[in-house]
Write a protein that holds these residues in place. Structure first.
Motif, PDB file in Angstrom:
ATOM      1  N   TRP A   1       0.832  -1.197   0.000  1.00 22.93           N
ATOM      2  CA  TRP A   1       0.000   0.000   0.000  1.00 22.93           C
ATOM      3  C   TRP A   1       0.873   1.255   0.000  1.00 22.93           C
ATOM      4  CZ3 TRP A   1      -2.930   1.980   4.860  1.00 22.93           C
ATOM      5  CH2 TRP A   1      -3.770   3.038   4.531  1.00 22.93           C
ATOM      6  N   LEU A   2       1.856   1.292   0.893  1.00 22.26           N
ATOM      7  CA  LEU A   2       2.743   2.452   0.967  1.00 22.26           C
ATOM      8  C   LEU A   2       3.568   2.607  -0.310  1.00 22.26           C
ATOM      9  CD1 LEU A   2       3.927   2.196   4.680  1.00 22.26           C
ATOM     10  CD2 LEU A   2       2.114   3.642   3.730  1.00 22.26           C
ATOM     11  N   ASP A   3       4.014   1.505  -0.886  1.00 27.14           N
ATOM     12  CA  ASP A   3       4.748   1.565  -2.158  1.00 27.14           C
ATOM     13  C   ASP A   3       3.881   2.161  -3.260  1.00 27.14           C
ATOM     14  OD1 ASP A   3       6.980   0.454  -0.970  1.00 27.14           O
ATOM     15  OD2 ASP A   3       6.677  -1.546  -1.822  1.00 27.14           O
ATOM     16  N   SER A   4       2.596   1.797  -3.293  1.00 30.10           N
ATOM     17  CA  SER A   4       1.709   2.331  -4.336  1.00 30.10           C
ATOM     18  C   SER A   4       1.465   3.826  -4.133  1.00 30.10           C
ATOM     19  CB  SER A   4       0.387   1.564  -4.374  1.00 30.10           C
ATOM     20  OG  SER A   4      -0.410   1.843  -3.251  1.00 30.10           O
ATOM     21  N   ILE A   5       1.370   4.261  -2.879  1.00 31.65           N
ATOM     22  CA  ILE A   5       1.213   5.694  -2.593  1.00 31.65           C
ATOM     23  C   ILE A   5       2.457   6.445  -3.039  1.00 31.65           C
ATOM     24  CG2 ILE A   5       1.081   7.396  -0.728  1.00 31.65           C
ATOM     25  CD1 ILE A   5      -0.698   5.332   0.779  1.00 31.65           C
TER      26      ILE A   5
END
Length: 80
Positions: A58-62
């Motif tokens: 999730w953080l990587d996609s953000i």
């Protein structure tokens, strides 16, 4: 934006029965750098491997979304 401290800004409800959940805190890592950092730290500390993986994805996609317009620039001496 005025800093108001800890206020009730969101209603959090259980998915299965829509029951209101009290005493929780909503983090928006897409809007708040401190939330991003807090979730990264949580992912590092949790024993739940699946949750760790999900949070990091999730953080990587953000991060990918926020940096997609950046262009790489080489810094250093000009090539010969």
């Amino acid at each position: 934006m005025e800093n108001k401290g800890l206020i009730v800004k969101y209603d959090v409800r259980k998915v299965d029965n829509r029951e209101l959940v009290n005493n929780c805190f909503v983090l928006r890592p897409d809007k708040d750098g401190a939330a991003f950092t807090a979730l990264k730290a949580y992912a590092e500390k949790t024993a739940n491997e699946e949750l760790r993986k999900d949070i990091n994805q999730w953080l990587d996609s953000i991060l990918a979304e926020k940096t997609k317009e950046l262009k790489a620039v080489a810094i250093g001496p000009d090539p010969l």
